[in-house]
Design an enzyme around this catalytic site. Structure first.
Site, PDB file in Angstrom:
ATOM      1  N   ASN A 103      -3.311  -5.741  -1.618  1.00  0.00           N
ATOM      2  CA  ASN A 103      -2.094  -6.893  -1.869  1.00  0.00           C
ATOM      3  C   ASN A 103      -1.315  -6.894  -3.358  1.00  0.00           C
ATOM      4  O   ASN A 103      -1.977  -6.401  -4.196  1.00  0.00           O
ATOM      5  CB  ASN A 103      -2.953  -8.155  -2.146  1.00  0.00           C
ATOM      6  CG  ASN A 103      -3.702  -8.530  -0.564  1.00  0.00           C
ATOM      7  OD1 ASN A 103      -3.392  -7.783   0.355  1.00  0.00           O
ATOM      8  ND2 ASN A 103      -4.697  -9.251  -0.594  1.00  0.00           N
ATOM      9  N   VAL A 104      -0.207  -7.339  -3.291  1.00  0.00           N
ATOM     10  CA  VAL A 104       0.730  -7.381  -4.287  1.00  0.00           C
ATOM     11  C   VAL A 104       1.166  -8.716  -4.883  1.00  0.00           C
ATOM     12  O   VAL A 104       2.048  -8.692  -5.739  1.00  0.00           O
ATOM     13  CB  VAL A 104       2.003  -6.584  -3.960  1.00  0.00           C
ATOM     14  CG1 VAL A 104       1.842  -5.042  -3.662  1.00  0.00           C
ATOM     15  CG2 VAL A 104       2.693  -7.097  -2.658  1.00  0.00           C
ATOM     16  N   HIS A 120      -1.181  -0.918  -4.460  1.00  0.00           N
ATOM     17  CA  HIS A 120       0.292  -1.010  -4.299  1.00  0.00           C
ATOM     18  C   HIS A 120       1.119  -1.456  -5.064  1.00  0.00           C
ATOM     19  O   HIS A 120       2.305  -2.285  -4.839  1.00  0.00           O
ATOM     20  CB  HIS A 120       0.473  -1.779  -2.557  1.00  0.00           C
ATOM     21  CG  HIS A 120      -0.308  -0.666  -1.612  1.00  0.00           C
ATOM     22  ND1 HIS A 120      -0.943  -1.468  -0.397  1.00  0.00           N
ATOM     23  CD2 HIS A 120      -0.619   0.406  -1.371  1.00  0.00           C
ATOM     24  CE1 HIS A 120      -1.329  -0.485   0.276  1.00  0.00           C
ATOM     25  NE2 HIS A 120      -1.107   0.737  -0.552  1.00  0.00           N
ATOM     26  N   CYS A 131      15.819   3.407 -16.740  1.00  0.00           N
ATOM     27  CA  CYS A 131      15.239   3.455 -18.319  1.00  0.00           C
ATOM     28  C   CYS A 131      13.642   2.916 -18.345  1.00  0.00           C
ATOM     29  O   CYS A 131      13.344   3.291 -19.559  1.00  0.00           O
ATOM     30  CB  CYS A 131      16.323   2.645 -19.119  1.00  0.00           C
ATOM     31  SG  CYS A 131      15.720   0.911 -19.192  1.00  0.00           S
ATOM     32  N   CYS A 149      18.372  -4.832 -15.200  1.00  0.00           N
ATOM     33  CA  CYS A 149      17.799  -4.631 -16.472  1.00  0.00           C
ATOM     34  C   CYS A 149      18.464  -5.018 -17.813  1.00  0.00           C
ATOM     35  O   CYS A 149      19.865  -4.712 -17.914  1.00  0.00           O
ATOM     36  CB  CYS A 149      17.652  -3.093 -16.436  1.00  0.00           C
ATOM     37  SG  CYS A 149      16.847  -2.341 -17.842  1.00  0.00           S
ATOM     38  N   THR A 190      -9.352  -6.900   5.671  1.00  0.00           N
ATOM     39  CA  THR A 190      -8.392  -5.836   5.880  1.00  0.00           C
ATOM     40  C   THR A 190      -9.288  -4.952   6.843  1.00  0.00           C
ATOM     41  O   THR A 190     -10.383  -4.679   7.110  1.00  0.00           O
ATOM     42  CB  THR A 190      -8.147  -4.954   4.655  1.00  0.00           C
ATOM     43  OG1 THR A 190      -7.510  -3.552   4.994  1.00  0.00           O
ATOM     44  CG2 THR A 190      -9.740  -4.552   4.012  1.00  0.00           C
ATOM     45  N   SER A 191      -8.425  -4.145   7.796  1.00  0.00           N
ATOM     46  CA  SER A 191      -8.932  -3.340   8.771  1.00  0.00           C
ATOM     47  C   SER A 191      -8.930  -1.730   8.143  1.00  0.00           C
ATOM     48  O   SER A 191      -9.597  -1.051   8.744  1.00  0.00           O
ATOM     49  CB  SER A 191      -7.954  -3.123  10.039  1.00  0.00           C
ATOM     50  OG  SER A 191      -6.511  -2.755   9.709  1.00  0.00           O
ATOM     51  N   ASN A 215     -14.386 -10.184   8.062  1.00  0.00           N
ATOM     52  CA  ASN A 215     -13.146 -10.028   8.807  1.00  0.00           C
ATOM     53  C   ASN A 215     -13.165 -11.004   9.872  1.00  0.00           C
ATOM     54  O   ASN A 215     -14.185 -11.106  10.514  1.00  0.00           O
ATOM     55  CB  ASN A 215     -12.766  -8.610   9.148  1.00  0.00           C
ATOM     56  CG  ASN A 215     -12.161  -7.667   8.193  1.00  0.00           C
ATOM     57  OD1 ASN A 215     -11.238  -8.258   7.334  1.00  0.00           O
ATOM     58  ND2 ASN A 215     -12.610  -6.421   8.080  1.00  0.00           N
ATOM     59  N   ALA A 234     -12.591 -15.451   4.760  1.00  0.00           N
ATOM     60  CA  ALA A 234     -13.001 -15.318   3.266  1.00  0.00           C
ATOM     61  C   ALA A 234     -13.292 -16.565   2.707  1.00  0.00           C
ATOM     62  O   ALA A 234     -14.168 -16.439   1.967  1.00  0.00           O
ATOM     63  CB  ALA A 234     -12.504 -14.174   2.729  1.00  0.00           C
TER      64      ALA A 234
END
Ligand SMILES: [Zn+2]
Length: 253
Positions: A103-104, A120, A131, A149, A190-191, A215, A234
Site C-alpha cells: 500500500n502507498v 511501492h 533535481c 518543485c 492481499t492475494s 483474507n 482484518a
C-alpha cells in the site's frame, strides 16, 4: 468467525521467534480506500497503462495529476482502522518484526507501526525527477494546483512506484531479508499474486516458516502456500488476536 483459528494464530504468534506481516489493498478498504482494480474503481475510469505508467507521467504530468489528486484526496481523508492499529500493537508488544506493505497510503505509520517496508513507495511524499527534491505531500495544495518543485519548477511526482519503474532496492533487500529469517508470515488483505510481494510467503515457507492468511476470499496461496486462512476482515480478526495474546500474557503474571 472461526474462533479456533484465531486462538491457534494467537498461540503461533506467541511461540514464533520472528513474525512478519505482508499487507495489501484489503486492509485499507476498511479505511475507505477502495481497491483501484475493483469494479467502478479508479482503473475503470483512468487507463492504468497510461495514467499509472512512468512514460505517461513523462509525456504529460499535468494530465496525470487529474488522477493523482483524486488518489491523494482519498488517502488524506482516510484514517487507520483497527486492523492497522492491531499490527502496531503487535509490534509494540514485541510480537511483530515488520510490516511489508504494497500500500502507498501511509496508514500503517499513522497507526503507529515503526518498521514499515513500503514496496511501492508512498503518497506521503512528492519527489522531483529532475533535481531529486523530496518533500511532504501535506505541504502542497494538490487539490487546486499541480505541485511544482520549489527548487527547479518541474512538476512533482508522488514517491510511489509507477509501472515501468523499479521497486526501491532498499525495500526489496529488507523485505527478503525479513522473509528469510521469519518463522511466521501473516498475509493480510492481499492475494499476493504480483511480484515481488508474491515471493515473500514462498521465500519464507521454503525455509520452514508457517504462512497464515487473513483474507476475505481464498487466494492462489490458499491450500498451497498458506497453512490456513482466516476468512474475515482484518479489522475484526486482528484485534481479537491481540486480545487473546493479552489474555495469555495476563495469565502468566
Ligand atoms: Zn526539482
Amino acid at each position: 468467525m472461526a474462533d479456533d483459528l484465531l486462538i491457534r494464530l494467537a498461540d503461533e504468534i506467541r511461540a514464533s521467534k520472528k513474525t512478519i506481516a505482508l499487507t495489501g489493498a484489503g486492509i485499507s478498504v476498511e479505511s475507505g480506500i477502495p481497491d483501484f482494480r475493483s469494479a467502478g474503481g479508479l482503473w475503470s475510469r483512468y487507463d492504468p497503462e497510461e495514467y499509472a505508467h512512468i512514460d505517461g507521467f513523462h509525456r504529460d504530468p499535468v494530465k496525470i495529476w487529474n488522477m493523482l489528486r483524486e488518489i491523494i484526496a482519498v488517502i488524506r481523508a482516510a484514517e487507520p482502522n483497527p486492523g492497522h492499529c492491531a499490527l502496531a500493537e503487535l509490534e509494540e508488544m514485541g510480537y511483530l518484526s515488520s510490516v511489508i506493505t504494497q500500500n502507498v497510503d501511509g496508514l500503517h505509520q499513522a497507526a503507529g507501526s515503526r518498521r514499515v517496508i513500503e514496496f511501492h513507495g508512498s503518497n506521503r511524499y512528492l519527489i522531483c525527477l529532475r533535481c531529486g527534491y523530496r518533500g511532504e505531500t501535506e505541504a502542497f495544495d494538490t487539490d487546486a494546483t499541480v505541485p511544482r518543485c520549489p527548487q527547479c519548477d518541474a512538476v512533482l511526482k508522488p514517491d510511489v512506484v509507477f509501472f515501468g519503474e523499479p521497486i526501491p532496492g532498499d525495500a526489496m533487500r529488507e523485505a527478503f531479508e525479513e522473509a528469510r529469517q521469519a518463522d511466521l508470515v501473516l498475509v493480510i488483505g492481499t492475494s499476493a499474486v504480483v511480484f515481488p510481494a508474491s515471493s515473500i510467503p514462498s521465500t519464507a515457507r521454503d525455509r520452514g516458516a508457517r504462512v497464515v492468511e487473513i483474507n476475505l476470499e481464498e487466494t492462489p496461496l490458499t491450500g498451497r502456500i498458506s497453512d490456513y486462512i482466516i476468512q474475515a476482515p482484518a479489522g475484526e480478526a486482528l484485534p481479537q488476536v491481540v486480545a487473546l495474546l493479552r489474555e495469555r500474557l495476563g495469565g502468566e503474571e
